[in-house]
Design an enzyme around this catalytic site. Sequence first.
Site, PDB file in Angstrom:
ATOM      1  N   ASP A  50       0.806  -1.222   0.000  1.00  0.00           N
ATOM      2  CA  ASP A  50       0.000   0.000   0.000  1.00  0.00           C
ATOM      3  C   ASP A  50       0.835   1.267   0.000  1.00  0.00           C
ATOM      4  O   ASP A  50       0.341   2.341  -0.341  1.00  0.00           O
ATOM      5  CB  ASP A  50      -0.915   0.018   1.228  1.00  0.00           C
ATOM      6  CG  ASP A  50      -1.976  -1.070   1.167  1.00  0.00           C
ATOM      7  OD1 ASP A  50      -2.195  -1.620   0.078  1.00  0.00           O
ATOM      8  OD2 ASP A  50      -2.597  -1.359   2.203  1.00  0.00           O
ATOM      9  N   SER A  51       2.085   1.174   0.405  1.00  0.00           N
ATOM     10  CA  SER A  51       2.915   2.374   0.509  1.00  0.00           C
ATOM     11  C   SER A  51       3.504   2.806  -0.828  1.00  0.00           C
ATOM     12  O   SER A  51       4.030   3.917  -0.942  1.00  0.00           O
ATOM     13  CB  SER A  51       4.049   2.143   1.518  1.00  0.00           C
ATOM     14  OG  SER A  51       4.963   1.177   1.024  1.00  0.00           O
TER      15      SER A  51
END
Length: 207
Positions: A177-178
């Site tokens: 997700d980063s």
Amino acid sequence: RGGVGGGDASFAAVRDALRWLAQNAMVHLTVPHGLEQYTGAAWGTRDVCQGPIEYLLAVGHHDVAKAILRNVFAQQYEQDGDWPQWYMHEPYSGIQDRHSHGDVIVWPLKALCEYVEATGDVGFLEETIPYRDRESAMPSATADTVAGHVAKLVAAVESRMIPGTHLIRYGVGDWNDSLQPADRSLRDTMVSAWTVAILWQSLTRYA
């Protein structure tokens, strides 16, 4: 037992770790919370299709895995075949993230393949499940078989492929997700090798 570097001690450590992982899987399903998160109250589409499904199939709770798949496929948007990144359960089902990362659409298919392979329940593909309306986030009046849901999923995946290739666009992210593109234009020109690989694997298994 008696493997590299520990023998009985290593076996005991693995046994203890498995208990912890099983406890966390049950927390995720019953609250629901994330496998590693003790706050919050939503199911991530990706999250619930990963560890919980694999855990339930491994311990033989096929009926619960099937119930989860029903729930997940009922979240698929009728308009475009995609899923929310995360969603709440009744009576708060109208609260959900209507956007999702580029890999999220693959996980329901992967989980379905794992369920059918583990159980032989090919008949589940003919079970009728409703869609969800993207605008209202409420259940749609339209329903389809699970196989119909998968056909809509595949059509959505094909619509996202970079022209002239069979590579799905990166979109707004993948499993990590980063990792968001700093340049927004890369969402349509970049691919995640990880997402492409799991998509190919899942489509091949389903076929």
